[in-house]
Design a protein around this motif. Structure first.
Motif, PDB file in Angstrom:
ATOM      1  N   MET A   1       5.734  26.554 -16.094  1.00  0.00           N
ATOM      2  CA  MET A   1       4.442  26.190 -16.702  1.00  0.00           C
ATOM      3  C   MET A   1       3.294  26.653 -15.799  1.00  0.00           C
ATOM      4  N   ILE A   2       2.274  27.251 -16.404  1.00  0.00           N
ATOM      5  CA  ILE A   2       1.142  27.783 -15.647  1.00  0.00           C
ATOM      6  C   ILE A   2       0.123  26.678 -15.395  1.00  0.00           C
ATOM      7  N   THR A   3      -0.178  26.384 -14.148  1.00  0.00           N
ATOM      8  CA  THR A   3      -1.157  25.357 -13.797  1.00  0.00           C
ATOM      9  C   THR A   3      -2.551  25.950 -13.799  1.00  0.00           C
ATOM     10  N   SER A   4      -3.566  25.048 -13.770  1.00  0.00           N
ATOM     11  CA  SER A   4      -4.952  25.517 -13.760  1.00  0.00           C
ATOM     12  C   SER A   4      -5.247  26.290 -12.476  1.00  0.00           C
ATOM     13  N   GLY A   5      -4.613  25.851 -11.362  1.00  0.00           N
ATOM     14  CA  GLY A   5      -4.797  26.562 -10.099  1.00  0.00           C
ATOM     15  C   GLY A   5      -4.294  27.979 -10.166  1.00  0.00           C
ATOM     16  N   ASN A   6      -3.134  28.163 -10.798  1.00  0.00           N
ATOM     17  CA  ASN A   6      -2.574  29.501 -10.963  1.00  0.00           C
ATOM     18  C   ASN A   6      -3.455  30.364 -11.850  1.00  0.00           C
ATOM     19  N   LYS A   7      -4.050  29.744 -12.869  1.00  0.00           N
ATOM     20  CA  LYS A   7      -4.936  30.484 -13.766  1.00  0.00           C
ATOM     21  C   LYS A   7      -6.180  30.971 -13.023  1.00  0.00           C
ATOM     22  N   ALA A   9      -6.447  31.481  -9.793  1.00  0.00           N
ATOM     23  CA  ALA A   9      -6.022  32.508  -8.835  1.00  0.00           C
ATOM     24  C   ALA A   9      -5.807  33.835  -9.553  1.00  0.00           C
ATOM     25  N   ALA A  10      -5.162  33.775 -10.719  1.00  0.00           N
ATOM     26  CA  ALA A  10      -4.927  34.996 -11.495  1.00  0.00           C
ATOM     27  C   ALA A  10      -6.244  35.632 -11.925  1.00  0.00           C
ATOM     28  N   SER A  11      -7.210  34.791 -12.313  1.00  0.00           N
ATOM     29  CA  SER A  11      -8.530  35.303 -12.715  1.00  0.00           C
ATOM     30  C   SER A  11      -9.241  35.969 -11.540  1.00  0.00           C
ATOM     31  N   LEU A  12      -9.111  35.373 -10.349  1.00  0.00           N
ATOM     32  CA  LEU A  12      -9.714  35.943  -9.153  1.00  0.00           C
ATOM     33  C   LEU A  12      -9.102  37.295  -8.831  1.00  0.00           C
ATOM     34  N   ALA A  14      -7.583  39.269 -10.898  1.00  0.00           N
ATOM     35  CA  ALA A  14      -7.959  40.211 -11.957  1.00  0.00           C
ATOM     36  C   ALA A  14      -9.372  40.750 -11.729  1.00  0.00           C
ATOM     37  N   THR A  15     -10.283  39.864 -11.314  1.00  0.00           N
ATOM     38  CA  THR A  15     -11.661  40.275 -11.032  1.00  0.00           C
ATOM     39  C   THR A  15     -11.716  41.268  -9.872  1.00  0.00           C
ATOM     40  N   MET A  16     -10.943  40.992  -8.817  1.00  0.00           N
ATOM     41  CA  MET A  16     -10.883  41.913  -7.679  1.00  0.00           C
ATOM     42  C   MET A  16     -10.315  43.264  -8.105  1.00  0.00           C
ATOM     43  N   SER A  17      -9.287  43.217  -8.940  1.00  0.00           N
ATOM     44  CA  SER A  17      -8.674  44.448  -9.427  1.00  0.00           C
ATOM     45  C   SER A  17      -9.664  45.283 -10.232  1.00  0.00           C
ATOM     46  N   ILE A  18     -10.416  44.612 -11.111  1.00  0.00           N
ATOM     47  CA  ILE A  18     -11.416  45.305 -11.931  1.00  0.00           C
ATOM     48  C   ILE A  18     -12.491  45.927 -11.056  1.00  0.00           C
ATOM     49  N   THR A  19     -12.906  45.211 -10.003  1.00  0.00           N
ATOM     50  CA  THR A  19     -13.941  45.714  -9.098  1.00  0.00           C
ATOM     51  C   THR A  19     -13.494  47.002  -8.415  1.00  0.00           C
ATOM     52  N   PHE A  20     -12.294  46.968  -7.841  1.00  0.00           N
ATOM     53  CA  PHE A  20     -11.774  48.178  -7.185  1.00  0.00           C
ATOM     54  C   PHE A  20     -11.554  49.300  -8.194  1.00  0.00           C
ATOM     55  N   TRP A  21     -11.116  48.910  -9.385  1.00  0.00           N
ATOM     56  CA  TRP A  21     -10.871  49.901 -10.430  1.00  0.00           C
ATOM     57  C   TRP A  21     -12.184  50.604 -10.808  1.00  0.00           C
ATOM     58  N   GLY A  22     -13.253  49.825 -10.914  1.00  0.00           N
ATOM     59  CA  GLY A  22     -14.556  50.407 -11.244  1.00  0.00           C
ATOM     60  C   GLY A  22     -15.038  51.375 -10.183  1.00  0.00           C
ATOM     61  N   VAL A  23     -14.851  51.003  -8.917  1.00  0.00           N
ATOM     62  CA  VAL A  23     -15.242  51.876  -7.806  1.00  0.00           C
ATOM     63  C   VAL A  23     -14.441  53.171  -7.839  1.00  0.00           C
TER      64      VAL A  23
END
Length: 202
Positions: A1-7, A9-12, A14-23
């Motif tokens: 089961m996915i906890t709110s903490g895991n969600k 962390a996953a969002s963070l 994903a955001t870091m990944s998108i940032t590097f991807w944009g660069v």
């Protein structure tokens, strides 16, 4: 089961990944003025594989893998690294980095659709809003410079980027579907190595 903490962390992540991807679009566009796509990708994959290998040694991660999963890694390496990066680098030869950045926002749309079909994931209101905004953004970018008409600019680069987004969506769903029992770092290392091997002959 996915906890709110895991969600969160996953969002963070994903955001870091998108940032590097944009660069990466900006840096790739700049380097393509000096190098051809395949030379650029060989260097990129080579640096990535070496860096990840050193990181894995530092973290004492096991690199051993069950032979059963080697075909899975090869398929993922071909789709998510070799084909994906070659298409994107080729597209950036004819379109600018900002257009590529906006075009790649179509990838989540394809991913959501494929996830609903193959992973039985559900559509949510936030996903629907995000898809609409992504489509609107891509529409604005691809119609820019068309002299106030609504006809998209005819450019092979846009077609390649569209193909790239679809390819990435297929890769993302396939990665989750295969569920390879390895850490993300180890999987990324193997895929970077496969990308280097496949690109080097060119």
């Amino acid at each position: 089961m996915i906890t709110s903490g895991n969600k969160y962390a996953a969002s963070l992540y994903a955001t870091m990944s998108i940032t590097f991807w944009g660069v990466s679009f900006v840096s790739t566009k700049a380097v393509l003025d000096k190098l051809d796509p395949f030379t650029l990708l060989v260097i990129r994959f080579g640096i990535g594989a070496v860096f990840l290998f050193i990181l894995l040694l530092i973290l004492t991660e096991k690199l051993t893998i069950n032979m059963t999963y080697i075909p899975h890694l090869i398929v993922l390496g071909i789709l998510g690294v070799f084909i994906h990066q070659v298409i994107q680098a080729s597209a950036l030869l004819t379109i600018d980095a900002s257009s590529a950045g906006w075009m790649i926002s179509l990838s989540p749309i394809f991913t959501v659709i494929l996830s609903m079909i193959f992973l039985h994931e559900k559509m949510t209101l936030f996903k629907a809003i995000g898809m609409i905004l992504a489509l609107f953004g891509v529409f604005l970018v691809t119609t820019a410079g068309s002299e106030q008409t609504f006809e998209p600019v005819l450019n092979i680069g846009y077609l390649l980027m569209l193909l790239s987004t679809l390819n990435w969506a297929i890769y993302s769903v396939l990665l989750k579907k295969l569920s390879i029992p390895l850490s993300p770092l180890v999987i990324t290392f193997y895929m970077s190595t496969i990308g280097f091997i496949l690109t080097f002959p060119f």
